[in-house]
Design a protein around this motif. Structure first.
Motif, PDB file in Angstrom:
ATOM      1  N   HIS A   1     -52.031   8.155   9.072  1.00 25.15           N
ATOM      2  CA  HIS A   1     -53.416   8.450   8.703  1.00 25.15           C
ATOM      3  C   HIS A   1     -53.674   8.155   7.231  1.00 25.15           C
ATOM      4  O   HIS A   1     -52.747   7.977   6.431  1.00 25.15           O
ATOM      5  CB  HIS A   1     -53.780   9.886   9.065  1.00 25.15           C
TER       6      HIS A   1
ATOM      7  N   GLY B   1     -56.842  12.423   5.998  1.00 26.94           N
ATOM      8  CA  GLY B   1     -56.331  12.445   7.361  1.00 26.94           C
ATOM      9  C   GLY B   1     -57.321  12.989   8.363  1.00 26.94           C
ATOM     10  O   GLY B   1     -56.940  13.488   9.421  1.00 26.94           O
TER      11      GLY B   1
ATOM     12  N   ARG C   1     -57.912  10.206  12.647  1.00 29.73           N
ATOM     13  CA  ARG C   1     -56.517  10.136  13.084  1.00 29.73           C
ATOM     14  C   ARG C   1     -56.279   9.064  14.147  1.00 29.73           C
ATOM     15  O   ARG C   1     -55.154   8.813  14.547  1.00 29.73           O
ATOM     16  CB  ARG C   1     -56.071  11.515  13.590  1.00 29.73           C
TER      17      ARG C   1
ATOM     18  N   HIS D   1     -48.067  14.291  10.025  1.00 30.34           N
ATOM     19  CA  HIS D   1     -48.645  14.483   8.700  1.00 30.34           C
ATOM     20  C   HIS D   1     -47.555  14.309   7.645  1.00 30.34           C
ATOM     21  O   HIS D   1     -46.447  14.837   7.778  1.00 30.34           O
ATOM     22  CB  HIS D   1     -49.255  15.880   8.564  1.00 30.34           C
TER      23      HIS D   1
ATOM     24  N   PHE E   1     -47.887  10.796  16.195  1.00 31.09           N
ATOM     25  CA  PHE E   1     -48.738  11.089  15.043  1.00 31.09           C
ATOM     26  C   PHE E   1     -48.066  12.188  14.217  1.00 31.09           C
ATOM     27  O   PHE E   1     -47.532  13.156  14.768  1.00 31.09           O
ATOM     28  CB  PHE E   1     -50.124  11.561  15.482  1.00 31.09           C
TER      29      PHE E   1
END
Length: 315
Positions: free
Chosen positions: A89, A93, A96, A115, A113
């Motif tokens: 991202h 973010g 997404r 972070h 996905f």
């Protein structure tokens, strides 16, 4: 490659489909129809349920430099191993691209996905210069023997897909990882231009700094901290036009909206296309479409374009 507008009435979706048709006219007619049918099925139909190896979601914690990053992976239906795409991202973010992730999952790809460190509750502090390291840590995680089996991952078919600052990250990490097969960069930022603005001063870097001050979900980031980090960073490590050597032997898809104000095509996209076109050994496709930074006018068309490209190169 750019498709010229045929008329002002032609939308982003129509242009994408016309362009993707041009890109694949060398395929036999029946083979192209088969791909089209499979893409349409993935966009509109749920897969047949496999009792033994169903599509599912697995929550993950991925280590990077001693801290943990939250992640989840959409596992594709069937025993696999499946080609697997890591989604990256942008800043902070909010977008997404999980619609693309779900579509690719129904198309037979695992999609992960996560972070980065310091983002949205992940451990550590957020730093732009460490984003490629975090992406590489995810690839290493997927290549672990235990995770290969558990997550049905084909480690010979790992891809990176990033948007905005994540597009920079995809290109940077892809240029450093020897075995990544495909890199997709949607509206990629060129962080070297941000560094140049720090040196030059002016309203652009002031706006970026003020924006950084507002991003409470990125731990340890502030406008002053961002400017300090950029000022002392190695420009070559930030410049997306310089990553071509490391991307040789890989397939690269670059896409941008013509009306993108966040990563303007003329400064952040076009020079990258020129640089990679001159680098030998990159299987490069570049596409401009009508629309904004988040491709808001053509999300289904965006998925179709990515799916068609990845089907031919990234399995």
């Amino acid at each position: 490659m750019r498709l010229r507008k045929k008329s002002s009435a032609m939308g982003a979706l129509g242009q994408l489909m016309a362009l993707m048709g041009l890109l694949f006219t060398s395929s036999a007619g029946h083979a192209q129809k088969d791909v089209d049918d499979r893409i349409e099925s993935a966009l509109t139909q749920d897969p047949i349920i496999s009792e033994e190896h169903p599509a599912t979601v697995v929550e993950l914690q991925i280590p990077s430099s001693g801290t943990l990053m939250p992640a989840h992976i959409y596992l594709a239906e069937g025993p696999g191993p499946h080609p697997t795409v890591v989604f990256l991202h942008g800043i902070p973010g909010n977008e997404r691209n999980l619609d693309i992730a779900q579509n690719l999952r129904r198309f037979g790809f695992n999609t992960l996905f996560f972070h980065y460190r310091g983002a949205w509750g992940a451990g550590g502090s957020y730093r732009i210069t460490q984003l490629p390291d975090d992406a590489l840590a995810v690839l290493d995680f997927l290549r672990g023997e235990e995770k290969q089996q558990e997550l049905r991952v084909d480690t010979d078919a790992l891809s990176l897909l990033g948007h905005s600052l994540g597009g920079y990250t995809a290109l940077a990490a892809g240029s450093r990882d020897l075995h990544t097969s495909c890199v997709v960069a949607l509206a990629p930022a060129n962080v070297a231009l941000w560094k140049d603005q720090v040196s030059a001063g002016g309203p652009q870097i002031d706006r970026l700094s003020a924006y950084a001050d507002s991003l409470f979900m990125l731990h340890g980031l502030s406008g002053e901290r961002l400017k300090e980090e950029l000022a002392f960073a190695d420009r070559e490590q930030l410049d997306t036009t310089a990553f071509g050597v490391g991307l040789r032997g890989k397939s690269v898809l670059l896409m941008v909206g013509e009306d993108d104000q966040a990563t303007p095509p003329e400064s952040m996209f076009d020079p990258v296309v020129v640089a990679y076109s001159k680098a030998e050994g990159i299987d490069l496709i570049s596409i401009k479409v009508p629309g904004d930074h988040s491709f808001s006018r053509g999300r289904v068309g965006l998925s179709r374009a990515v799916m068609r490209w990845m089907d031919s190169r990234c399995r």
